[in-house]
Design an enzyme around this catalytic site. Structure first.
Site, mmCIF file in Angstrom:
data_model
loop_
_atom_site.group_PDB
_atom_site.id
_atom_site.type_symbol
_atom_site.label_atom_id
_atom_site.label_comp_id
_atom_site.label_asym_id
_atom_site.label_seq_id
_atom_site.Cartn_x
_atom_site.Cartn_y
_atom_site.Cartn_z
ATOM 1 N N GLU A 80 0.903 -1.070 0.216
ATOM 2 C CA GLU A 80 -0.034 0.191 -0.065
ATOM 3 C C GLU A 80 0.961 1.310 0.056
ATOM 4 O OE1 GLU A 80 -0.256 1.750 3.962
ATOM 5 O OE2 GLU A 80 -2.167 0.751 3.851
ATOM 6 N N CYS A 112 -3.564 -4.720 3.812
ATOM 7 C CA CYS A 112 -2.257 -5.689 4.399
ATOM 8 C C CYS A 112 -2.402 -6.991 3.815
ATOM 9 C CB CYS A 112 -2.557 -5.893 5.851
ATOM 10 S SG CYS A 112 -2.241 -4.352 6.855
ATOM 11 N N HIS A 233 -2.784 -12.569 10.071
ATOM 12 C CA HIS A 233 -2.644 -11.138 10.050
ATOM 13 C C HIS A 233 -2.454 -10.640 11.495
ATOM 14 C CE1 HIS A 233 -2.177 -7.270 9.032
ATOM 15 N NE2 HIS A 233 -3.262 -6.809 9.547
#
Lengths: 348, 133
Positions: A80, A112, A233
């Protein structure tokens, strides 16, 4: 299905402690350390960005394998924080890594989980027979607005995978889950992202990570105890720890992949750098459940089994994740804002 | 004036330390040369590209305290001459360390970093720097 042929990570050496950020903003550091489970985070040097981090991670992946660079037919980079708005990071990496010019290349973005989106796209090309091997990278130099809770977590790092037919770990299956959930976003031209505070929890992170993990285990007919490792994550230390408990995983299954408490959230590299740390110590037969999450929102789940080839794999040709984490250069908040370009200079 | 064409021509050498070796006398050059200064016309069509390992040691260095505007964020920074494992001497920055950490003879390896940018909207020039091993 395709397999992991090689992997490599890169963590910038600069670090800042949660206490130092809390000192500047008048907050209680124990709330951050205890509440979010973040003790420190990595900071990119003033001359580092997603391209340089991706290049170092990619070089580490190439060093560890005897597979020829000429067989790499694709390179996809998820981030990103690509250095250019228009000019693919992947195109620069082709030259920087010395890859052949006959190559599929593209940049990906999905908050992400752009790195795992890159892995899945390489898998598709390998499984379809279009390419022999391909490289997928997730890397970021994420930013949090000054004083925002994100400033404690938004960090930098990258991980590269070479995916092909014959490797050290089989990717038994991958599954993705996507909904329209505005938990975290950054509008075009804005320097810092916005987020929905507590809204980033239940309807975003937990819904997608838990669905990804549960659906994968349903499809594979597995239970948490069938896995030697699980990695999720990790926007902070708290969320993945809680998700693991809700799914029925034990601490010893998740501790090796949980790195955010020490290096922060490396965004597109967040889950996969945890996977990289697990592969640094994995043995033949080890089974790994890996679930990435990207705000917006979606999750990518992977069921992986390490095979016998890891015994002859040259892990020591490149530094492992923990080796890189354990050589920090600590900086204060003043140097942090200088390195991150948060100071307005003359002429800006 | 934009430096895009010049930078583009040299990017392979700057990204990956690609030099040239004279197949007539065996000498390796970095930056690359089209003609070997020893063999001259004998080296025509005999200069082959070769990638250096990036490993070497500090041959000499200096610490810059009054740097160029582009390097203001990095002051004080180290500029060194590196004697590469393959032989050529290369000038470059040593990063991710304090000036006190650097000694003549220190072992280094190359890393890819941002070297400079052409303002806010121009290209980003990447190239080799060195870190302590």
């Amino acid at each position: 299905m395709s397999s992991i042929v090689s992997y490599g990570s890169y963590v910038p050496r600069y670090r800042i402690r949660a206490e130092e950020i809390a000192r500047v903003w008048g907050e209680d550091p124990e709330n951050i350390k205890g509440g979010l489970m973040i003790y420190s985070k990595s900071v990119p040097g003033p001359d580092e960005d997603v391209l340089t981090i991706s290049a170092e991670a990619g070089k580490n992946a190439i060093k560890r394998t005897d597979v020829s660079k000429k067989t790499i037919g694709a390179i996809f980079v998820g981030s990103e924080s690509h250095p250019y708005a228009v000019k693919p990071t992947a195109s620069i990496l082709v030259e920087a890594l010395g890859l052949p010019n006959d190559i599929h290349s593209a940049d990906y973005e999905f908050a992400c989980k752009a790195g795992t989106a890159a892995i899945q796209n390489v898998m598709g090309l390998v499984d379809s027979g279009m390419i022999e091997n391909g490289m997928a990278i997730g890397a970021d130099t994420s930013q949090g607005a000054p004083g925002d809770a994100l400033e404690y977590s938004a960090s930098a790092g990258g991980t590269a995978f070479i995916i092909g037919k014959k490797g050290i770990a089989e990717i038994n299956k991958t599954y993705s889950f996507t909904t329209d959930t505005p938990d975290f976003w950054r509008r075009e031209g804005e320097k810092y992202p916005s987020h929905g505070g507590r809204f980033t929890g239940e309807p975003a992170y937990f819904k997608h990570v838990l669905t990804g993990a549960k659906r994968m285990m349903e499809m594979q007919g597995t239970k948490p105890e069938d896995y030697d490792y699980a990695v999720f994550h990790q926007p902070n230390g708290k969320f993945p720890t809680r998700a693991a408990k809700m799914l029925g995983f034990k601490d010893e299954q998740v501790k090796d992949g949980l790195l955010t408490p020490y290096i922060g959230n490396t965004y597109s590299s967040s889950m996969i750098i945890g996977l990289s740390a697990i592969l640094d110590k994995a043995e033949p037969g080890d089974r790994i459940l890996a679930v990435a999450f990207g705000s917006g929102a979606g999750s990518d789940a992977f069921d992986i089994t390490v095979n016998d080839s890891i015994k002859s794999y040259k892990r020591d040709r490149a530094p492992g994740v923990m080796e890189q984490i354990n050589r920090p250069i600590w900086i204060d908040y003043a140097n942090y804002v200088k390195y991150r370009g948060k100071i307005i200079m003359r002429g800006e | 004036m934009s430096e895009v064409p010049r930078f583009w021509r040299e990017s392979k050498h700057r990204y990956r330390l690609v030099g040239t070796r004279c197949e007539n006398c065996g000498n390796l050059y970095f930056p690359p040369r089209d003609i070997c200064p020893t063999c001259r016309r004998e080296s025509i069509n005999k200069m082959k590209e070769e990638e250096l390992s990036g490993e070497g040691e500090v041959y000499s260095y200096t610490v810059v305290h009054d740097g160029l505007e582009q390097f203001k964020m990095q002051v004080p920074y180290i500029i060194a001459i590196i004697k590469t494992k393959e032989g050529p001497l290369i000038t470059g920055q040593i990063v991710d360390c304090n000036p006190d950490d650097v000694k003549i003879g220190s072992q280094v390896k190359s890393t890819l970093r941002k070297v400079r940018t052409e303002g806010k909207s121009g290209i980003i020039q990447y190239g080799y720097k060195f870190i302590l091993k």
